[in-house]
Design an enzyme around this catalytic site. Sequence first.
Site, PDB file in Angstrom:
ATOM      1  N   LYS A 172      10.378  -8.876   7.033  1.00 20.75           N
ATOM      2  CA  LYS A 172      11.563  -7.687   6.468  1.00 20.75           C
ATOM      3  C   LYS A 172      12.114  -8.011   5.275  1.00 20.75           C
ATOM      4  O   LYS A 172      12.250  -7.401   4.311  1.00 20.75           O
ATOM      5  CB  LYS A 172      12.180  -7.474   7.740  1.00 20.75           C
ATOM      6  CG  LYS A 172      11.571  -6.508   8.796  1.00 20.75           C
ATOM      7  CD  LYS A 172      11.419  -5.283   8.341  1.00 20.75           C
ATOM      8  CE  LYS A 172      11.056  -4.180   9.553  1.00 20.75           C
ATOM      9  NZ  LYS A 172      10.550  -2.905   9.266  1.00 20.75           N
TER      10      LYS A 172
ATOM     11  N   ASN B  80       0.749  -1.264  -0.008  1.00 23.79           N
ATOM     12  CA  ASN B  80      -0.039   0.166   0.014  1.00 23.79           C
ATOM     13  C   ASN B  80       0.915   1.233   0.021  1.00 23.79           C
ATOM     14  O   ASN B  80       0.502   2.362  -0.539  1.00 23.79           O
ATOM     15  CB  ASN B  80      -0.946  -0.268   1.386  1.00 23.79           C
ATOM     16  CG  ASN B  80      -2.065  -0.996   0.978  1.00 23.79           C
ATOM     17  OD1 ASN B  80      -2.564  -1.455   0.085  1.00 23.79           O
ATOM     18  ND2 ASN B  80      -2.595  -1.468   2.198  1.00 23.79           N
TER      19      ASN B  80
ATOM     20  N   TYR C 254       9.140 -11.665  11.704  1.00 23.35           N
ATOM     21  CA  TYR C 254       9.704 -10.347  11.489  1.00 23.35           C
ATOM     22  C   TYR C 254      10.905 -10.200  10.661  1.00 23.35           C
ATOM     23  O   TYR C 254      10.836  -9.730   9.629  1.00 23.35           O
ATOM     24  CB  TYR C 254      10.111  -9.824  12.951  1.00 23.35           C
ATOM     25  CG  TYR C 254      10.936  -8.509  13.035  1.00 23.35           C
ATOM     26  CD1 TYR C 254      10.245  -7.318  12.923  1.00 23.35           C
ATOM     27  CD2 TYR C 254      12.182  -8.332  13.316  1.00 23.35           C
ATOM     28  CE1 TYR C 254      10.671  -6.064  12.564  1.00 23.35           C
ATOM     29  CE2 TYR C 254      12.790  -6.918  13.149  1.00 23.35           C
ATOM     30  CZ  TYR C 254      12.031  -5.844  12.961  1.00 23.35           C
ATOM     31  OH  TYR C 254      12.758  -4.474  13.047  1.00 23.35           O
TER      32      TYR C 254
HETATM   33  N1  LIG Z   1      14.588   0.419  16.918  1.00 24.33           N
HETATM   34  C1  LIG Z   1      15.507  -0.478  16.357  1.00 24.33           C
HETATM   35  O1  LIG Z   1      16.443  -0.676  17.084  1.00 24.33           O
HETATM   36  C2  LIG Z   1      15.074  -0.723  14.914  1.00 24.33           C
HETATM   37  C3  LIG Z   1      16.553  -1.843  14.503  1.00 24.33           C
HETATM   38  C4  LIG Z   1      15.974  -2.275  13.218  1.00 24.33           C
HETATM   39  C5  LIG Z   1      14.832  -1.879  12.389  1.00 24.33           C
HETATM   40  N2  LIG Z   1      13.824  -0.898  12.902  1.00 24.33           N
HETATM   41  C6  LIG Z   1      12.902  -0.636  12.216  1.00 24.33           C
HETATM   42  O2  LIG Z   1      12.569   0.774  12.386  1.00 24.33           O
HETATM   43  C7  LIG Z   1      11.281   0.873  12.372  1.00 24.33           C
HETATM   44  C8  LIG Z   1      10.632   1.804  13.415  1.00 24.33           C
HETATM   45  O3  LIG Z   1      11.138   1.032  14.564  1.00 24.33           O
HETATM   46  P1  LIG Z   1      10.705   1.337  16.269  1.00 24.33           P
HETATM   47  O4  LIG Z   1      11.820   1.056  16.924  1.00 24.33           O
HETATM   48  O5  LIG Z   1      10.512   3.146  16.047  1.00 24.33           O
HETATM   49  O6  LIG Z   1       9.338   0.739  16.398  1.00 24.33           O
HETATM   50  P2  LIG Z   1       8.075   1.095  17.147  1.00 24.33           P
HETATM   51  O7  LIG Z   1       7.451   0.070  17.639  1.00 24.33           O
HETATM   52  O8  LIG Z   1       8.435   2.188  18.446  1.00 24.33           O
HETATM   53  O9  LIG Z   1       7.485   1.913  15.980  1.00 24.33           O
HETATM   54  C9  LIG Z   1       6.688   1.461  14.935  1.00 24.33           C
HETATM   55  C10 LIG Z   1       5.455   2.330  14.844  1.00 24.33           C
HETATM   56  O10 LIG Z   1       4.659   1.647  13.575  1.00 24.33           O
HETATM   57  C11 LIG Z   1       3.061   1.740  14.172  1.00 24.33           C
HETATM   58  N3  LIG Z   1       2.611   0.691  13.343  1.00 24.33           N
HETATM   59  C12 LIG Z   1       2.802  -0.537  13.374  1.00 24.33           C
HETATM   60  N4  LIG Z   1       1.754  -1.391  12.664  1.00 24.33           N
HETATM   61  C13 LIG Z   1       1.396  -0.124  11.734  1.00 24.33           C
HETATM   62  C14 LIG Z   1       0.290  -0.305  10.814  1.00 24.33           C
HETATM   63  N5  LIG Z   1      -0.363  -1.622  10.274  1.00 24.33           N
HETATM   64  N6  LIG Z   1      -0.215   0.953  10.368  1.00 24.33           N
HETATM   65  C15 LIG Z   1       0.514   2.145  11.016  1.00 24.33           C
HETATM   66  N7  LIG Z   1       1.222   2.038  11.919  1.00 24.33           N
HETATM   67  C16 LIG Z   1       1.524   1.038  12.418  1.00 24.33           C
HETATM   68  C17 LIG Z   1       3.164   1.436  15.508  1.00 24.33           C
HETATM   69  O11 LIG Z   1       1.954   2.019  16.238  1.00 24.33           O
HETATM   70  C18 LIG Z   1       4.426   2.412  15.860  1.00 24.33           C
HETATM   71  O12 LIG Z   1       4.061   3.619  15.995  1.00 24.33           O
HETATM   72  C19 LIG Z   1      10.410  -0.485  12.213  1.00 24.33           C
HETATM   73  O13 LIG Z   1      10.185  -0.598  10.779  1.00 24.33           O
HETATM   74  C20 LIG Z   1      11.648  -1.443  12.609  1.00 24.33           C
HETATM   75  O14 LIG Z   1      11.315  -2.546  11.962  1.00 24.33           O
HETATM   76  C21 LIG Z   1      14.099  -0.676  14.274  1.00 24.33           C
END
Ligand SMILES: NC(=O)c1ccc[n+]([C@@H]2O[C@H](COP(=O)([O-])OP(=O)(O)OC[C@H]3O[C@@H](n4cnc5c(N)ncnc54)[C@H](O)[C@@H]3O)[C@@H](O)[C@H]2O)c1
Length: 313
Positions: free
Chosen positions: A149, A99, A145
């Site tokens: 990904k 999407n 996950y």
């Molecule tokens: N934090 C890390 O160390 C890390 C490491 C590798 C990758 N990432 C990637 O970075 C991104 C952000 O991670 P983060 O740590 O901020 O996680 P987080 O869980 O704090 O943030 C993810 C956000 O996405 C929203 N969300 C989830 N599903 C959704 C949907 N279907 N529609 C709309 N919103 C939705 C959640 O409500 C949340 O606010 C993610 O994609 C994660 O895979 C993060």
Amino acid sequence: MRTLVTGCAGFIGYHLCARLLDDGHEVVGVDDLSTGQRLNVDDLGTRRGFTFLQHDIVEPLCVAGRFDVVYNLACPASPVDFGRRPLQILAVCSRGVWNVLDLCRRSGARLLHTSTSEVYGDPQEHPQRESYWGHVNPIGPRSCYDEGKRFAEALITSYARQHGVAVRVARIFNTYGPRMRADDGRALPTFITQALTHQPLTVHGTGQQTRSFCYVTDLVDGLLRLADSDVSEPVNLGNPDEVPILQIAQEIVRLAGSRSQIVHVPRPQDDPELRRPDIDRARRCLGWEPRTDRTEGLARTIEWFRRSSRPAG
Ligand SMILES: NC(=O)c1ccc[n+]([C@@H]2O[C@H](COP(=O)([O-])OP(=O)(O)OC[C@H]3O[C@@H](n4cnc5c(N)ncnc54)[C@H](O)[C@@H]3O)[C@@H](O)[C@H]2O)c1
């Protein structure tokens, strides 16, 4: 510049939106608030140029007007979510990303997608370069996950080839900083919460497994540079400063001035043994590398957790 950020209520999403607003962008933030925090949206909402849309990206995403860049961060990302909502994770990594790609195609936007070091699984190559294809258990407890990904990367690459949408893929390694959720099951917020309440710090196994932690504002800087670049291949963004988990726990106890002891609990299944990004591509192509020293980053994070756990008033 007009920018859309999915996952704006999350940990990294909040910091990314704040930086884009500082830089004068108009930002539309999208989030279903499934794992994000209302507080983050409320704080962003006080800023000029920010609009919030509560929406699940697994449903078609119809937002009017053109966007220059769409940052796709929406995805439950913490270990506790892998057990609680595996199908939601697979849906957001497949239909959700599709999407977002459709929206980019309609609105003429470039996509920056946040992938993860988990695409490398429990790596047999160390440090991990972008050319490494990974070592992932496709049916284990983390597979929703890790494989989600990986599928998202395949989808984005194929979509870009077929429809000509410009895409950038960041493979993010462990990131930390203020506004992580205390109860999200990741090592740092768990240790900090335990240290601040003088509870034992629960280290998995011997704690000799390593991680590399990048401070969130450094990571956000890398995301902006990658979005601005012409690099269409995945780019590792993380801190190559590799440290055993036990050492991190000891540092947190010391920096928090805590009386906590360290206890050892069983390792979760498929927990990676080693994690360290090779960031040569980011250095070469983006002129990026992390700048924040770990002691300074941990101190800021501990201070934020200390303040946010204090009763108001
Ligand atoms: N934090 C890390 O160390 C890390 C490491 C590798 C990758 N990432 C990637 O970075 C991104 C952000 O991670 P983060 O740590 O901020 O996680 P987080 O869980 O704090 O943030 C993810 C956000 O996405 C929203 N969300 C989830 N599903 C959704 C949907 N279907 N529609 C709309 N919103 C939705 C959640 O409500 C949340 O606010 C993610 O994609 C994660 O895979 C993060």
